[in-house]
Design an enzyme around this catalytic site. Structure first.
Site, short mmCIF file in Angstrom:
data_model
loop_
_atom_site.label_atom_id
_atom_site.label_comp_id
_atom_site.label_asym_id
_atom_site.label_seq_id
_atom_site.Cartn_x
_atom_site.Cartn_y
_atom_site.Cartn_z
N ASP A 133 0.86 -1.18 0.00
CA ASP A 133 0.00 0.00 0.00
C ASP A 133 0.89 1.23 0.00
O ASP A 133 2.11 1.11 0.09
CB ASP A 133 -0.84 0.03 1.27
N LYS A 188 -4.90 1.80 -2.46
CA LYS A 188 -6.08 2.54 -2.88
C LYS A 188 -6.37 3.52 -1.77
O LYS A 188 -7.05 3.20 -0.81
CB LYS A 188 -7.26 1.61 -3.10
N GLY A 192 0.85 0.29 9.13
CA GLY A 192 0.44 0.01 10.50
C GLY A 192 0.39 -1.48 10.77
O GLY A 192 1.35 -2.20 10.50
N ASP A 193 -0.73 -1.93 11.27
CA ASP A 193 -0.94 -3.36 11.53
C ASP A 193 -1.95 -3.90 10.53
O ASP A 193 -2.93 -3.22 10.22
CB ASP A 193 -1.47 -3.54 12.96
N THR A 214 0.46 -0.22 14.94
CA THR A 214 -0.65 0.51 14.34
C THR A 214 -0.48 2.01 14.60
O THR A 214 0.13 2.41 15.60
CB THR A 214 -2.00 -0.02 14.87
N MET A 262 -9.22 7.23 10.03
CA MET A 262 -9.94 7.59 8.80
C MET A 262 -11.03 8.62 9.10
O MET A 262 -12.18 8.46 8.71
CB MET A 262 -10.59 6.34 8.19
N ALA A 305 1.73 10.75 11.98
CA ALA A 305 2.38 10.26 13.19
C ALA A 305 3.68 9.55 12.85
O ALA A 305 3.74 8.77 11.90
CB ALA A 305 1.45 9.30 13.92
N1 SAH Z 1 -3.61 -0.53 9.22
C1 SAH Z 1 -3.37 0.87 9.49
C2 SAH Z 1 -4.60 1.72 9.32
C3 SAH Z 1 -5.09 1.81 7.92
S1 SAH Z 1 -6.53 2.81 7.78
C4 SAH Z 1 -2.80 0.99 10.88
O1 SAH Z 1 -2.76 0.01 11.61
O2 SAH Z 1 -2.38 2.09 11.24
C5 SAH Z 1 -5.83 4.35 7.34
C6 SAH Z 1 -5.92 5.33 8.47
O3 SAH Z 1 -4.89 5.09 9.39
C7 SAH Z 1 -5.74 6.77 8.07
O4 SAH Z 1 -6.94 7.33 7.59
C8 SAH Z 1 -5.31 7.40 9.36
O5 SAH Z 1 -6.41 7.64 10.21
C9 SAH Z 1 -4.50 6.30 9.99
N2 SAH Z 1 -3.05 6.47 9.78
C10 SAH Z 1 -2.23 5.64 9.13
N3 SAH Z 1 -0.96 6.09 9.21
C11 SAH Z 1 -0.99 7.22 9.93
C12 SAH Z 1 -0.02 8.13 10.39
N4 SAH Z 1 1.28 7.97 10.12
N5 SAH Z 1 -0.42 9.19 11.13
C13 SAH Z 1 -1.71 9.36 11.44
N6 SAH Z 1 -2.68 8.53 11.04
C14 SAH Z 1 -2.33 7.47 10.31
#
Ligand code: SAH
Length: 675
Positions: free
Chosen positions: A253, A274, A306-307, A335, A383, A412
């Site tokens: 991704d 996406k 993230g996770d 995450t 999100m 973050a």
């Molecule tokens: N699997 C991912 C989340 C995917 S959904 C996880 O565990 O983090 C995508 C959402 O994750 C984004 O809309 C945002 O809310 C959050 N996100 C992902 N990376 C981020 C980051 N570096 N800083 C802040 N929010 C983040």
């Protein structure tokens, strides 16, 4: 392998196709076991008897396998042969898959009556997947749910009940009916279509072994679903790094994976992201791509931000892998909520303040979770950039106090991280802005962070040389090399110098790379450090001295001032003259040192041990948020100016020694020498 000569009872469905499949297994096995003998036992399944239930509703169930598998458990047959795509998602307890064959043609085919299709043709299909794709094949096609054996379906076609029929081309091949195929279709098929599966009892390892030879799964790769962490490259797990290092192909991704991907520039990377609403690739196609890579024997990594199991669709992806019978593992990641909490200093739980955490989606179409007011709980919304106001409003409406602290953390763990603080009332009023990607953290502890947290206090330092690990103590090192060290155009001079090493009195190293290149070459010519035992060795500074120590050498001379001038001072003080001195160095080295030593009456050989050049495709980054740059050599500074044109004025410049400091010139104010 030796087996008792005994007739194997193969259970399968009574349809002509199923019987043909049993024979196919029989023939495959005979190739490997000459004495193999088998008989086919036809067993009706509910799917053969019940011809009304549309197949569109039986995906993943045991509709076509139950009675056969029961006979297997009961010992009435020795193995069951199924179309691999008909296997139930969960194999019945006590049974195991002994083999999945390599199979034949995975495609779907269109069969029609006569030479052409009428307008608004009625197309018979038996799967939800095909129904969904039908208008893609023909705009005016109408799907018609049909059931029955291939023969029965063809009869419906011939009897004018339907005008066309979509079938698995493998079925037509097995029944010798390929002549009736009008054309092959370019639609996504079930990954296992065309393959056969053999089930045996788990307690019969002897029968499992019998089928090993025709099991294609030994040629398959595995899929690792890896969480890459929130964005900062070094927040991936060690296990995740290992899987990436081993991978043949990586499907990734966009969000959160960039820095991790940069660590593996030579890997095959396929972007399947996406972001937000801009859906570019269907989830189904991602599944299929991973599965096909695994079937092709590739060690496959699916890298997710993230996770994988937190709003990452990891659950759906492993369901697809399970039903395709691909072996997988899941490597958790940090995450983004955990990263935001740590990097913004908002403890998600804290004695006396928060005793629970909720991770929720802010996507309105999935239904925003609005919990009852809970002064002792922390909420984190993912999100949520488009629904910040709704979330604020709904929480207040549900009874949360308007003063409940809120922290919005954007990017973050990234250099561009931004934290803004406010409260629920402000969130509801649209006074707290959030840029994607962001998390909204709500709860008492969100009000407890310092004005400038640990991460905000750290320096972001761009490092364009080599060996970034050495500077980690200075701050956040962002490493994008702008120099590359390669073999000299010719080793002739260096080799000649190495051959007469015993004639030198002094060996001077003006860089760590010179050390590494000289000793690597010495070793490849069959020598080692003992050849230098009698030589007095000088190092220009601490980094070069460290490199020497790695080769087991303690330098005799390291000047207090780390530069050529510092070396000259030492040699002058000691009145070194009439000596033979070797200086292995880069093609870009300055002549001041050898020239001065010569003038002092020494014999000096300055030979090129390596070339220092600009990488052919240097990676550049956005300098916003960078506070400092480390230049470890004049070439780093020169190449930086070539690529970025200028050094932004707010930037602190850090160098290793005087030589680099001088090379940068007087134009720049703060130049610090790294101790
Ligand atoms: N699997 C991912 C989340 C995917 S959904 C996880 O565990 O983090 C995508 C959402 O994750 C984004 O809309 C945002 O809310 C959050 N996100 C992902 N990376 C981020 C980051 N570096 N800083 C802040 N929010 C983040």
């Amino acid at each position: 392998m030796k087996h008792n000569k005994r007739t194997i009872r193969i259970g399968t469905r009574p349809s002509p196709l199923a019987l043909r499949q049993a024979i196919e297994i029989h023939e495959l096995l005979k190739v490997h076991h000459a004495d193999f003998s088998a008989e086919t036992i036809a067993i009706d399944t509910v799917g053969d008897k019940d011809k009304k239930t549309p197949l569109t509703r039986v995906d993943g169930s045991d509709f076509f396998t139950r009675e056969i598998d029961e006979a297997l458990i009961g010992g009435d047959i020795d193995c069951a042969v199924h179309s691999a795509k008909d296997l139930p998602l969960h194999i019945p307890q006590g049974l195991t898959i002994a083999a999945i064959t390599k199979g034949i043609d995975n495609r779907d085919a269109l069969v029609i009556r006569g030479q052409r299709l009428p307008r608004n043709a009625r197309i018979g299909t038996s799967s939800a997947r095909r129904t969904a794709e039908i208008t893609r094949i023909g705009k005016d096609f109408r799907a018609f749910d049909i059931r029955g054996t291939i023969g029965e379906r063809l009869a419906l076609l011939d009897a004018n009940v339907i005008d066309g029929l979509i079938v698995a081309s493998a079925a037509m091949i097995r029944l010798g009916l390929t002549k009736r195929i009008y054309r092959y279709l370019d639609i996504t098929t079930s990954p296992l279509q065309g393959r056969l599966a053999i089930l045996v009892r788990s307690d019969r390892s002897d029968s499992a072994a019998r089928f090993a030879a025709i099991d294609d799964r030994k040629n398959w790769g595995t899929v690792a679903l890896v969480g890459s962490g929130p964005g900062a490259g070094d927040l991936i797990t060690v296990r995740g790094m290992r899987r990436l290092a081993e991978a043949d192909v990586v499907f990734h991704d966009e969000l959160g994976t960039g820095e991790v991907l940069n660590m593996f520039p030579e890997k095959q990377m396929i972007y399947v992201g996406k972001r937000g609403r801009r859906s570019s690739i269907a989830q189904e196609d991602i599944h299929r791509a991973m599965i096909d890579a695994a079937y092709a024997g590739k060690k496959t990594v699916r890298l997710k931000g993230g996770d994988p199991f937190i709003f990452g669709r990891g659950g759906e992806e492993i369901e697809a892998l399970r039903s395709a019978r691909v072996d997988y593992e899941i490597v958790p990641g940090i995450t983004s909520a955990l990263a935001a909490a740590s990097y913004a200093e908002v403890p998600l739980t804290m004695r006396g303040h928060s005793s629970s955490v909720l991770f929720a989606t802010g996507r309105s179409n999935e239904g925003i979770n609005v919990p009852k007011p809970d002064a002792a709980g922390t909420l984190v919304y993912y999100m949520a950039v488009e629904t910040t106001r709704t979330i604020g409003h709904d929480l207040v409406a549900a009874g949360w106090r308007g003063e409940t602290p809120v922290a919005v953390v954007t990017n973050a763990s990234m250099r561009t991280q931004n934290v803004s603080q406010g409260n629920l009332a402000e969130l509801a009023d649209g006074k707290m802005h959030a840029d994607s990607p962001a998390l909204i953290i709500i709860g008492t502890t969100a009000g407890m962070m310092p004005h400038e947290g640990w991460f905000a206090r750290r320096k972001n330092i761009l490092m364009t040389g080599t060996n970034p690990g050495r500077y980690a103590h200075l701050g956040e090192i962002i490493h994008t090399p702008l120099i590359e060290l390669v073999d000299p155009a010719s080793y002739r001079n260096l080799d000649a110098a190495i051959r007469r090493l015993d004639t030198y009195d002094h060996l001077i190293f003006t860089s760590a790379h010179a050390v590494d290149f000289l000793f690597r070459r010495l070793s490849s010519l069959g020598g080692d450090v003992r050849r230098c035992a009698h030589i007095e060795i000088a190092s220009v500074g601490a980094v070069t001295a460290e490199a020497l120590m790695r080769h087991g050498i303690k330098p005799d001379i390291t000047p207090t001032r780390a530069s050529a001038a510092g070396l000259i001072d030492v040699f002058t003080e000691r009145h070194v003259r009439g000596k033979r001195i070797l200086i292995p160095r880069s093609n870009l080295a300055y002549d001041e040192l050898p020239r001065t030593l010569k003038r002092m009456g020494n014999h000096v050989d300055a030979v090129i041990a390596y070339r220092n050049r600009m990488p052919p495709h240097p990676r550049t980054i956005d300098l916003a948020g960078i506070n400092a740059i480390i230049f470890t050599s004049p070439s780093c500074a020169r190449n930086f100016l070539k690529v970025y044109r200028r050094i932004p004025s707010h930037m602190e410049i850090m160098v290793l020694g005087d030589t680099t400091k001088k090379a940068i010139g007087r134009h720049y104010g703060t130049i610090t020498i790294i101790p």
